[in-house]
Design an enzyme around this catalytic site. Sequence first.
Site, short mmCIF file in Angstrom:
data_model
loop_
_atom_site.label_atom_id
_atom_site.label_comp_id
_atom_site.label_asym_id
_atom_site.label_seq_id
_atom_site.Cartn_x
_atom_site.Cartn_y
_atom_site.Cartn_z
N LYS A 177 9.59 7.69 -1.15
CA LYS A 177 8.19 7.77 -0.76
C LYS A 177 8.04 8.28 0.67
O LYS A 177 7.11 9.01 0.99
CB LYS A 177 7.53 6.40 -0.91
CG LYS A 177 7.37 5.94 -2.36
CD LYS A 177 6.67 4.59 -2.42
CE LYS A 177 6.43 4.18 -3.87
NZ LYS A 177 7.68 3.96 -4.61
N GLU A 228 1.97 1.23 5.14
CA GLU A 228 0.80 2.07 5.30
C GLU A 228 -0.46 1.21 5.30
O GLU A 228 -0.43 0.03 4.92
CB GLU A 228 0.72 3.11 4.18
CG GLU A 228 0.62 2.54 2.78
CD GLU A 228 0.75 3.61 1.71
OE1 GLU A 228 1.30 4.69 2.00
OE2 GLU A 228 0.32 3.35 0.57
N HIS A 257 -0.43 -5.33 -7.73
CA HIS A 257 -0.15 -3.91 -7.49
C HIS A 257 0.53 -3.25 -8.67
O HIS A 257 1.14 -2.19 -8.54
CB HIS A 257 0.71 -3.73 -6.23
CG HIS A 257 0.21 -4.51 -5.06
ND1 HIS A 257 -0.99 -4.22 -4.43
CD2 HIS A 257 0.71 -5.60 -4.43
CE1 HIS A 257 -1.19 -5.08 -3.46
NE2 HIS A 257 -0.19 -5.93 -3.44
N ARG A 305 9.30 11.17 -13.18
CA ARG A 305 9.72 10.63 -14.49
C ARG A 305 8.50 10.58 -15.39
O ARG A 305 7.38 10.88 -14.98
CB ARG A 305 10.27 9.22 -14.31
CG ARG A 305 9.31 8.28 -13.57
CD ARG A 305 9.78 6.85 -13.55
NE ARG A 305 9.03 6.03 -12.63
CZ ARG A 305 7.86 5.47 -12.88
NH1 ARG A 305 7.27 5.68 -14.04
NH2 ARG A 305 7.27 4.70 -11.99
#
Length: 656
Positions: free
Chosen positions: A123, A207, A242, A299
């Site tokens: 990421k 973040e 999440h 994926r």
Amino acid sequence: MSRPNTSVLTSVLVANRGEIACRVMRTAKALGLTTIAVHSATDRNARHVREADVAVDLGGSKAADSYLQIDKLIAAAKSSGASAIHPGYGFLSENAGFARAVEQAGLIFLGPPASAIDAMGSKSAAKSLMETAGVPLVPGYHGEAQDAATFREAAARIGYPVLLKATAGGGGKGMKVVERDEDLADALASAQREAQSSFGDSRMLVEKYVLKPRHVEIQVFADQHGHCLYLNERDCSIQRRHQKVVEEAPAPGLSPQLRSAMGEAAVRAAQAIGYVGAGTVEFLLDARGEFFFMEMNTRLQVEHPVTEAITGLDLVAWQIRVAQGEALPITQEQVPLLGHAIEVRLYAEDPANDFLPATGTLEIYRESAPGIGRRVDSGVSEGDEVSAFYDPMLGKLIAWGEDREQARLRLLSMLDEFAVGGLRTNLAFLRQIIAHPAFADAELDTGFIPRYQADLLPEPEPLCEAFWQMAAQAYRQSTAANVRRDDPHSPWTGISGLRIGLPYEVDLHLSCAGETRKVQLRGNPSPGVTLQGDQLTVDHDGVRHRTQAIRRGDTLYLRWKGNLLPVKRVDPIAAAEASHTQQGGLCAPMNGSIVRVLVEVGQQVEAGTPLVVLEAMKMEHSIRASQAGTVAALYCAEGEMVSEGVVLVELSAQPL
């Protein structure tokens, strides 16, 4: 651009388990390919193993000892004669080392090139790449330094709340929301352990936690000839912990212009790294129509069936054909967008207890009836064991309709037909979401579940007299069919309550949902309640209702207000003798392994203090003190496997 792979593919090994393994093998068989499953010792008799043409035992129980062992997977492919490996999702699906190992072994990897996984699998690297390309990003830190001080400085600069995320992960594993500076260190350590356990990589990024965002993702597909297109978008905003719970396509309310802008940005991202195969570019979308790059999943996604439903395409078939060098069969202008599709994820978990994963035996597992616009992708069957070693998802229900409302109503019908008994699931919770007026109005963002929690998770109401009477009649009739099956003509076959010279009379002591009730059945069996097979018919004031009543051993599973409730007959004397509990005992909420023991005998603790960290279903769960007191005894050690209900810590209300 590298030379296209033109290898002939004859057999596929699926390096995964559960519903995705079954789904990949379904398409592979339709294409005439031999299917090869791999399994851990725990999964020896799992559904994906039963459905495969060939199965290879990897040994071990945990994923780290089986499905994450690259050498074992390559050896399994060679010994079984596989010509290709499909990674599924999760596990090693976004591991560049695995992709390289497959290619070096002379096998076809049914996924993107290792270089693309390197570029987007992290990421942090992906966000840096997008920043260079001018794609708007959510403020954050994606650097190499992984010490707590660096993250604390970054969080202070970004501003709380912040979101910690595993750089190599997905599915909510290794992800923590941190509201305060004092909570950061513990959250970072826990997230790193989860990431290491799930992906073999503990690196993190942080973040800004954006409030009220929508999670919209673009399905991209590229071939080996430089062609790339986007297959519309999916809205995956409704999440818990999440992790996505409900997904739909197309995203409600997106204009053609916004769809095109997001789709073209996703294609540019894929082309920038020489992508091949199926991938997903994920964005945060705010109410003003601005979108921010989150990550790219290199994926096939869990939610790919909704894209298949609105396009009429088989994405696994495309993966197999593209891997053999075939060009994409359509252009961007030819991509269909037909109707609307909604998917829900069925989990073995307890929504009323913070979605804690559940383990046990699937005593009942009945899928919705097949039909137009109905699809169920699952990896379990009735009688299977749900272990603590893997993700708790049992399967997915997908409904398609000519418009969103038709798809929604069709999905509600499927949820009403589905039946799971023997362990807790989120089935009723899913129905509450799909039936909620705000969902019907497409009020979608990542705060949907917390905002409507009171509606979605209502406080349980005491079971009414009508329920107990219906349960008693159903239990009595189901028992009559189970007593003395060896001699159906025996006078002891039924429990009719007949007493010569006396009126009909039966008393049943039943328990359900934590309640126990003595139910008196008087007179002849009620003509208004009849059980035929697993269908209970109730006639009341000229209105006939049907519901499910399924007997398994000494338990009757009765559907009541959308829930399949287990009803048991109890011995009141034995129940009274067993009613004592160990005072102060804190028990394991599920099967799992002890990751950390945070206290010592004699230590004084406050209410809410973490005592033990338990790992189950690839997630960490803290066992906390229910009250202030002193640790009187410890019954577990780090690394130990424990069973649900076992006492881990004993607290004394007063200091020793």
